[in-house]
Design an enzyme around this catalytic site. Structure first.
Site, PDB file in Angstrom:
ATOM      1  N   HIS A   6       0.850  -1.193   0.000  1.00 40.30           N
ATOM      2  CA  HIS A   6       0.000   0.000   0.000  1.00 40.30           C
ATOM      3  C   HIS A   6       0.889   1.247   0.000  1.00 40.30           C
ATOM      4  O   HIS A   6       1.319   1.705   1.060  1.00 40.30           O
ATOM      5  CB  HIS A   6      -0.893   0.005   1.242  1.00 40.30           C
ATOM      6  CG  HIS A   6      -1.849  -1.145   1.301  1.00 40.30           C
ATOM      7  ND1 HIS A   6      -1.442  -2.437   1.580  1.00 40.30           N
ATOM      8  CD2 HIS A   6      -3.196  -1.193   1.120  1.00 40.30           C
ATOM      9  CE1 HIS A   6      -2.507  -3.227   1.576  1.00 40.30           C
ATOM     10  NE2 HIS A   6      -3.571  -2.501   1.293  1.00 40.30           N
ATOM     11  N   ASN A  38      -8.308  11.072   3.892  1.00 43.49           N
ATOM     12  CA  ASN A  38      -7.944  11.185   2.470  1.00 43.49           C
ATOM     13  C   ASN A  38      -9.099  10.835   1.532  1.00 43.49           C
ATOM     14  O   ASN A  38      -8.951  10.905   0.313  1.00 43.49           O
ATOM     15  CB  ASN A  38      -6.708  10.339   2.148  1.00 43.49           C
ATOM     16  CG  ASN A  38      -6.924   8.853   2.337  1.00 43.49           C
ATOM     17  OD1 ASN A  38      -7.998   8.320   2.078  1.00 43.49           O
ATOM     18  ND2 ASN A  38      -5.878   8.154   2.784  1.00 43.49           N
ATOM     19  N   ILE A  46     -10.465   8.150   0.518  1.00 43.21           N
ATOM     20  CA  ILE A  46     -10.301   7.053  -0.430  1.00 43.21           C
ATOM     21  C   ILE A  46     -10.231   5.731   0.330  1.00 43.21           C
ATOM     22  O   ILE A  46      -9.548   5.621   1.349  1.00 43.21           O
ATOM     23  CB  ILE A  46      -9.017   7.220  -1.271  1.00 43.21           C
ATOM     24  CG1 ILE A  46      -9.118   8.454  -2.180  1.00 43.21           C
ATOM     25  CG2 ILE A  46      -8.736   5.972  -2.102  1.00 43.21           C
ATOM     26  CD1 ILE A  46     -10.144   8.338  -3.293  1.00 43.21           C
ATOM     27  N   HIS A  59      -4.045   3.087  -3.534  1.00 46.89           N
ATOM     28  CA  HIS A  59      -4.277   2.561  -2.191  1.00 46.89           C
ATOM     29  C   HIS A  59      -3.548   1.253  -1.929  1.00 46.89           C
ATOM     30  O   HIS A  59      -2.671   1.201  -1.062  1.00 46.89           O
ATOM     31  CB  HIS A  59      -5.781   2.377  -1.953  1.00 46.89           C
ATOM     32  CG  HIS A  59      -6.135   2.065  -0.528  1.00 46.89           C
ATOM     33  ND1 HIS A  59      -5.768   0.891   0.107  1.00 46.89           N
ATOM     34  CD2 HIS A  59      -6.843   2.767   0.378  1.00 46.89           C
ATOM     35  CE1 HIS A  59      -6.215   0.894   1.347  1.00 46.89           C
ATOM     36  NE2 HIS A  59      -6.874   2.026   1.538  1.00 46.89           N
ATOM     37  N   GLU A 101     -17.649  -5.978  23.982  1.00 50.25           N
ATOM     38  CA  GLU A 101     -16.708  -7.092  24.089  1.00 50.25           C
ATOM     39  C   GLU A 101     -15.477  -6.894  23.214  1.00 50.25           C
ATOM     40  O   GLU A 101     -14.349  -7.182  23.633  1.00 50.25           O
ATOM     41  CB  GLU A 101     -17.396  -8.415  23.699  1.00 50.25           C
ATOM     42  CG  GLU A 101     -18.518  -8.839  24.607  1.00 50.25           C
ATOM     43  CD  GLU A 101     -19.864  -8.274  24.192  1.00 50.25           C
ATOM     44  OE1 GLU A 101     -20.875  -8.673  24.806  1.00 50.25           O
ATOM     45  OE2 GLU A 101     -19.906  -7.444  23.247  1.00 50.25           O
ATOM     46  N   HIS A 128     -27.704 -18.241  23.157  1.00 49.53           N
ATOM     47  CA  HIS A 128     -26.728 -18.014  24.210  1.00 49.53           C
ATOM     48  C   HIS A 128     -25.985 -19.288  24.615  1.00 49.53           C
ATOM     49  O   HIS A 128     -25.181 -19.257  25.542  1.00 49.53           O
ATOM     50  CB  HIS A 128     -27.414 -17.410  25.435  1.00 49.53           C
ATOM     51  CG  HIS A 128     -27.737 -15.959  25.288  1.00 49.53           C
ATOM     52  ND1 HIS A 128     -28.520 -15.473  24.265  1.00 49.53           N
ATOM     53  CD2 HIS A 128     -27.364 -14.879  26.024  1.00 49.53           C
ATOM     54  CE1 HIS A 128     -28.632 -14.158  24.383  1.00 49.53           C
ATOM     55  NE2 HIS A 128     -27.939 -13.772  25.426  1.00 49.53           N
TER      56      HIS A 128
END
Length: 671
Positions: free
Chosen positions: A34, A193, A195, A269, A417, A479
């Site tokens: 990048h 930026n 992007i 990018h 969490e 759960h």
């Protein structure tokens, strides 16, 4: 193409462009990476590192250094360039071998691999939460150990974050938490930026980011031009002066800055610019086009001022520590112990034992153990994600960590969490604290990316997971964790312990405190379990070896019954029933696959004699994986479907998690 004026000296401009082109050249050489963010953020990072960041390249682990987090970990070459130019142990050859086998410059920064990297980032939002945890640790340790004349803990936590970071849910959880706690030593610079990989942020991200953070009670400022060093400098100074709020500096930058054809586009990018575009960019910024990895004369000397500055700052802190140790020897010694996570002498004696005439849930046994253990291991500090009463994670005498009580040692993370786990990683990485955090086992899914990074970074974080099976009953399948034990076992470097009774639970906490090479997860019951009669069976210290013989036989057993957690009681009951039928069953409690697999073959064969092929595993979760211990001739009793809402004992009975079913399976195997 917009061209901003650099408010910098010629040498500063050369240093900034060196960062840009080391990054672009490394990505081009790797044909992967990048380049855009490092090119756009180079002036911002340069200003922070040379004008504000207190760090020592020769002493990267100096406890009172400022922390720098590159939350936008995909911009790793920005950090590697800074580390190399500043004088850290990261050579130019390592830069040239970016993303290659065996290099110290992996695609995303790894804290356990590269000197000067504070945390492993790349999964977006994780670094954001880590920084919050680092700021928590700084505040708590400062309150615990500083005196008016000896501020031995006194530093800032800085981070660079991206649009992607601020889209991720974990950053929103962590930002809310940081704002609540008024973390004034937390300063984040946001690379605005506009992007992302898919294109303009307008595709998906049109919110008022500054307004959101103001609503979180952050101090927010703006810099309209990332290349304006003085404006960036002033914004950081302003943020540091705000002591009762974390700060977000919104910096407008141009991704792929200088690239004639790819600046301000998604093409800059996540892919190399291309050889010709790199040449055009170098030409546009007045950089030599005929060589790669060019560092102009004077740049090393300029940026490596950090070496002498850092050495002076570290030496001043060493002098302060020497005075501190003379004035407050006991407090200073305790601070050193916390930094090295060394429990006080005799700490293991504080771990309780439980009588066999008791019956209690392992979550309750965990809480009782923690109550006794925490005062002896002061740096063992944590909390819960809004489930304190259920997780049993609070400690009598410990008050809440709050803005008006920075010395509180209990953290209320709220229903967050993921941020809890990310912040715990930051607390552990900061040093001086071994954090623990509680939630239901089912919600390990919500924090799994952070737990995975705990393991990748080998951080001693303790996860307290209660309500560990269908035995929780009426809450129902939403759960009731069924696949979660096996999913956690799949994570390298994670030690999972599912204790079978209260005494195994106490032993599990000993394992957690001593595990300094990675995270530990405790899987604990809501339902009451019997405490085994230890006069008749092997003591619980076998927990530290992962598995042990709980009920031996006089000779070679006919069948092995292997269980974990709440199902071990059924294995014991089944063994007694089988004995009446003349079948000798050896019962093995196996709280931890990982610890058992680390034992010698001799010990493993003692616990699981290879000549005994009739084997039954019992665990109230998916059976996948148990075949490694029961073999082709064995049977696995478990739960290979979702649970149901009913009283816990009814659900267990309907799903065959009973002593009767275990005994019947054993009879079939030995018939």
């Amino acid at each position: 193409m917009p061209r901003e004026t650099l408010h910098a000296t010629d040498l500063e401009t050369k240093a900034i462009n060196t960062i840009r082109f080391l990054s672009a050249d490394a990505v081009e050489a790797a044909q992967s990476g990048h380049p855009g963010a490092p090119m756009g953020l180079a002036p911002v990072a340069y200003t922070l590192w040379t004008r504000h960041l207190r760090h020592s390249p020769e002493h990267p682990g100096w406890p009172n250094r400022d922390r720098f987090v590159l939350s936008a970990g995909h911009a790793s070459m920005l950090l590697y360039s800074l580390l190399h130019l500043s004088g850290y142990d990261l050579s130019l050859d390592e830069i040239k071998h970016f993303r290659q086998w065996g290099s110290k410059t992996p695609g995303h920064p790894e804290a356990h691999l590269t000197s000067g990297v504070e945390t492993t980032t790349g999964p977006l939002g994780q670094g954001f939460a880590n920084g919050v945890g680092m700021a928590f640790a700084e505040r708590l340790l400062a309150d615990e150990f500083n005196t008016p004349d000896h501020p031995v803990v006194d530093h800032y936590t800085y981070a660079l974050c991206s649009d992607g970071d601020l889209m991720e849910g974990i950053s929103q959880e962590a930002a809310s938490l940081a704002g609540h706690h008024d973390l004034g030593k937390l300063v984040y610079l946001y690379d605005d930026n506009e992007i992302t990989i898919d294109g303009d942020t307008d595709l998906t991200f049109t919110e008022d980011v500054a307004g959101r953070f103001e609503a979180y009670d952050w101090h927010v400022s703006r810099v309209d031009d990332a290349n304006d060093l003085d404006a960036v400098d002033a914004a950081i100074e302003e943020a540091k002066a705000v002591t009762d709020q974390p700060s977000l500096i919104v910096v407008k930058s141009h991704i792929g800055y200088g690239s004639p054809n790819k600046q301000d586009t998604a093409a800059a990018h996540g892919a190399p610019l291309g050889e010709e575009e790199v040449r055009l960019t170098k030409d546009a910024l007045g950089w030599p086009t005929d060589e790669t990895f060019h560092v102009p004369e004077g740049v090393y000397d300029h940026v490596q001022q950090a070496v002498s500055d850092g050495a002076e700052q570290k030496a001043a802190w060493d002098d302060l520590m020497e005075d501190y140790e003379e004035a407050h020897p006991e407090r200073a010694a305790e601070y050193r112990r916390w930094l090295h996570r060394e429990p006080g002498e005799g700490w293991e004696a504080a771990v309780p034992t439980f009588d066999p005439d008791e019956s209690l849930a392992t979550r309750k046994a965990s809480g009782l153990t923690l109550n006794e253990l925490a005062p002896e291991v002061g740096y063992l500090i944590g909390g819960s994600a809004d489930l304190t009463g259920s997780n049993k994670t609070d400690v009598p005498g410990r008050s809440d960590f709050q803005p008006d009580n920075p010395g509180g040692r209990y953290f209320r993370f709220g229903v967050r969490e993921h941020a809890m786990a990310g912040a715990m990683n930051g607390m552990a990485l900061h040093g001086g604290i071994q954090p623990y955090g509680g939630t239901f086992l089912i919600f390990s899914d919500y924090l799994r990316p952070s737990l995975r990074l705990s393991a990748l970074m080998e951080q001693p974080v303790v996860y307290v997971f209660t309500h560990d099976s269908i035995g929780i009953g009426e809450d129902g399948p939403t759960h009731q964790p069924v696949e979660h034990l096996m999913a956690l076992r799949a994570i390298p470097n994670l030690t999972l312990l599912r204790p079978a009774d209260a005494n195994e639970t106490a032993e599990a906490w000993k394992v957690a405190v001593q595990n300094t090479e990675g995270p530990t997860a405790l899987a604990l019951t809501r339902q009451t379990l019997p405490v085994f009669d230890r006069e008749e069976v092997t003591p619980a210290r076998g927990v530290g070896r992962g598995a042990y013989v709980l009920r031996p036989t006089e000779g070679t057993p006919d069948v092995l019954l292997i269980g974990s957690g709440s199902e071990v009681q059924h294995a014991l009951a089944a063994a007694r029933t089988l004995a009446d039928d003349g079948i000798e069953a050896q019962v093995v409690s196996m709280p931890s696959w990982e610890l058992f697999d680390d034992q010698s073959e001799t010990y493993q064969h003692k616990v699981l004699p290879p000549e005994v092929t009739a084997r039954v595993s019992i665990e109230a979760g998916v059976t996948q994986g148990w075949e490694r211990y029961v073999g082709p001739d064995g049977a696995c009793i478990g739960v290979d479907r979702f649970g149901a809402s009913a009283p816990g004992e009814v659900v267990m009975e309907k799903y065959g998690i009973t002593a009767e079913h275990v005994a019947e399976q054993a009879r079939q195997l030995v018939a």
